[in-house]
Design an enzyme around this catalytic site. Structure first.
Site, mmCIF file in Angstrom:
data_model
loop_
_atom_site.group_PDB
_atom_site.id
_atom_site.type_symbol
_atom_site.label_atom_id
_atom_site.label_comp_id
_atom_site.label_asym_id
_atom_site.label_seq_id
_atom_site.Cartn_x
_atom_site.Cartn_y
_atom_site.Cartn_z
ATOM 1 C CB ALA A 141 6.697 10.367 7.999
ATOM 2 C CB SER A 161 4.126 7.369 16.432
ATOM 3 O OG SER A 161 5.163 7.258 17.395
ATOM 4 C CB VAL A 205 -1.016 0.043 1.170
ATOM 5 C CG1 VAL A 205 -2.057 -1.045 1.029
ATOM 6 C CG2 VAL A 205 -0.333 0.001 2.518
ATOM 7 C CE1 TYR A 259 6.880 5.300 12.497
ATOM 8 C CE2 TYR A 259 7.697 6.233 14.556
ATOM 9 C CZ TYR A 259 6.781 5.458 13.875
ATOM 10 O OH TYR A 259 5.763 4.828 14.569
ATOM 11 C CB ALA A 260 9.535 11.710 14.615
HETATM 12 N N1 LIG Z 1 4.954 -0.946 17.686
HETATM 13 C C1 LIG Z 1 5.058 0.178 18.347
HETATM 14 O O1 LIG Z 1 5.645 0.253 19.435
HETATM 15 C C2 LIG Z 1 4.448 1.436 17.762
HETATM 16 C C3 LIG Z 1 4.528 2.622 18.501
HETATM 17 C C4 LIG Z 1 3.930 3.781 17.981
HETATM 18 C C5 LIG Z 1 3.280 3.728 16.771
HETATM 19 N N2 LIG Z 1 3.236 2.560 16.083
HETATM 20 C C6 LIG Z 1 2.538 2.563 14.809
HETATM 21 O O2 LIG Z 1 1.518 1.574 14.874
HETATM 22 C C7 LIG Z 1 1.334 1.006 13.574
HETATM 23 C C8 LIG Z 1 1.433 -0.511 13.661
HETATM 24 O O3 LIG Z 1 2.711 -0.864 14.131
HETATM 25 P P1 LIG Z 1 3.019 -2.386 14.569
HETATM 26 O O4 LIG Z 1 4.336 -2.324 15.270
HETATM 27 O O5 LIG Z 1 1.837 -2.969 15.238
HETATM 28 O O6 LIG Z 1 3.201 -3.073 13.135
HETATM 29 P P2 LIG Z 1 3.963 -4.419 12.749
HETATM 30 O O7 LIG Z 1 3.824 -5.434 13.844
HETATM 31 O O8 LIG Z 1 5.330 -4.043 12.275
HETATM 32 O O9 LIG Z 1 3.095 -4.911 11.503
HETATM 33 C C9 LIG Z 1 3.153 -4.223 10.304
HETATM 34 C C10 LIG Z 1 1.999 -4.686 9.425
HETATM 35 O O10 LIG Z 1 1.964 -3.843 8.259
HETATM 36 C C11 LIG Z 1 2.169 -4.635 7.091
HETATM 37 N N3 LIG Z 1 2.960 -3.832 6.158
HETATM 38 C C12 LIG Z 1 4.185 -3.297 6.368
HETATM 39 N N4 LIG Z 1 4.597 -2.634 5.266
HETATM 40 C C13 LIG Z 1 3.582 -2.743 4.362
HETATM 41 C C14 LIG Z 1 3.406 -2.289 3.030
HETATM 42 N N5 LIG Z 1 4.365 -1.594 2.399
HETATM 43 N N6 LIG Z 1 2.240 -2.573 2.371
HETATM 44 C C15 LIG Z 1 1.290 -3.302 2.997
HETATM 45 N N7 LIG Z 1 1.397 -3.752 4.263
HETATM 46 C C16 LIG Z 1 2.543 -3.483 4.916
HETATM 47 C C17 LIG Z 1 2.893 -5.893 7.586
HETATM 48 O O11 LIG Z 1 2.721 -7.015 6.748
HETATM 49 P P3 LIG Z 1 3.759 -7.335 5.529
HETATM 50 O O12 LIG Z 1 5.143 -7.198 6.092
HETATM 51 O O13 LIG Z 1 3.398 -8.714 5.084
HETATM 52 O O14 LIG Z 1 3.465 -6.319 4.478
HETATM 53 C C18 LIG Z 1 2.169 -6.097 8.922
HETATM 54 O O15 LIG Z 1 0.875 -6.671 8.722
HETATM 55 C C19 LIG Z 1 2.368 1.660 12.659
HETATM 56 O O16 LIG Z 1 1.774 2.749 11.992
HETATM 57 C C20 LIG Z 1 3.420 2.162 13.629
HETATM 58 O O17 LIG Z 1 4.128 3.271 13.129
HETATM 59 C C21 LIG Z 1 3.805 1.412 16.532
#
Ligand SMILES: NC(=O)c1ccc[n+]([C@@H]2O[C@H](COP(=O)([O-])OP(=O)(O)OC[C@H]3O[C@@H](n4cnc5c(N)ncnc54)[C@H](OP(=O)(O)O)[C@@H]3O)[C@@H](O)[C@H]2O)c1
Length: 260
Positions: free
Chosen positions: A155, A138, A58, A152-153
């Site tokens: 964006a 975030s 995406v 990242y921050a």
């Molecule tokens: N984890 C944290 O501590 C944290 C903190 C603050 C904010 N966030 C935000 O919360 C959100 C979710 O983070 P998360 O850590 O839960 O995610 P995650 O565990 O890294 O999972 C990422 C998901 O997005 C998919 N994805 C990644 N790149 C993609 C692409 N180019 N096209 C389509 N799908 C894609 C991955 O599947 P595939 O790899 O198969 O594509 C997977 O399903 C993000 O926006 C992140 O910035 C996370």
């Protein structure tokens, strides 16, 4: 009596819906009776029961268009769009380590993916005078970590401002646009990082978790959020129970951000 979110039959798309936060959101919405499609680049064996899947990147215009076509074919339209995809793959080393390619990748993943998908689905929502769009930002948009996540921050800050503007534009058309701003979420990827840091320090997973929490300046509640807790917040915001909420950013960080 249960707290019914009133999501039965709603058509929802969750980006990044195969792992971490997105998988928890897809599972919750499906459990609440919504018709859910998840998208990611690779299918997952762990996908929740009843969740449809379309594979696409995406962060590209073609990928967003493919997802929009698949939603149109299977659901005929969308009531709820949860933009979860985001993340950072930039190297440490501050501003000097960030090339144009890094900047473009961070903006593509954290801003443009949502912008394009919103553009696909908003006309239908506006025509029906109903719909909800969620942007996952975030706390780093307010509290950047300059050593490793400046792009990242920045964006995520752009995503947040875009979301606010969109909410003002389409609120009068009956479409709600909200943001969820997580602090550290204990996804499988986060646990793997805690394990790695803990192994390096010889302290195990708990020591690794402490290292991550210290790098954030501490978490007053003493723990990260669980993906299911972030999903509960998003599920509520998507529901008619939150019908008066739009244009706002909802922080879920155990108190990490030190200012009001
Ligand atoms: N984890 C944290 O501590 C944290 C903190 C603050 C904010 N966030 C935000 O919360 C959100 C979710 O983070 P998360 O850590 O839960 O995610 P995650 O565990 O890294 O999972 C990422 C998901 O997005 C998919 N994805 C990644 N790149 C993609 C692409 N180019 N096209 C389509 N799908 C894609 C991955 O599947 P595939 O790899 O198969 O594509 C997977 O399903 C993000 O926006 C992140 O910035 C996370």
């Amino acid at each position: 009596m249960g707290f019914d979110l009133g999501l039965t039959g709603r058509r929802a798309l969750v980006t990044g819906g195969t792992r971490g936060t997105g998988a928890a959101v897809a599972a919750l919405l499906a459990e609440q009776g919504a018709r859910v499609m998840a998208t990611a680049r690779k299918a997952s064996a762990l996908a929740a029961p009843g969740v449809a899947f379309v594979a696409a990147d995406v962060t590209t215009a073609e990928g967003a268009a493919l997802v929009a076509d698949e939603v149109a074919a299977r659901f005929g339209g969308l009531d709820i769009l949860v933009n979860v995809v985001g993340g950072s793959a930039s190297p440490p080393g501050g501003f000097a380590a960030l090339t144009d390619t890094h900047w473009e990748r961070e903006l593509g993943q954290n801003l443009m993916a949502a912008v394009r998908l919103d553009r696909h689905f908003l006309p239908g929502m506006v025509a029906r005078k109903s719909g909800v769009i969620v942007h996952v930002t975030s706390i780093q948009r307010q509290m950047p970590l300059p050593g490793s996540t400046t792009a990242y921050a920045a964006a995520k800050a752009a995503l947040s401002t875009y979301s606010k503007s969109l909410s003002r534009e389409v609120g009068p058309e009956g479409v709600r646009v909200v943001r969820v701003s997580p602090g550290w979420i204990e996804t499988d990827a986060a646990l793997a990082l805690a394990d790695r840091l803990g192994d390096e320090a010889g302290t195990g997973r708990d020591g690794g978790r402490e290292i991550i929490m210290r790098s954030l300046g501490g978490i007053p509640l003493g723990r990260p959020a669980k993906p299911a807790e972030v999903a509960d917040l998003i599920g509520f915001l998507c529901s008619p129970r939150a019908g008066a909420i739009t244009g706002s950013e909802h922080v879920i960080d155990g108190g990490t951000v030190p200012v009001a």
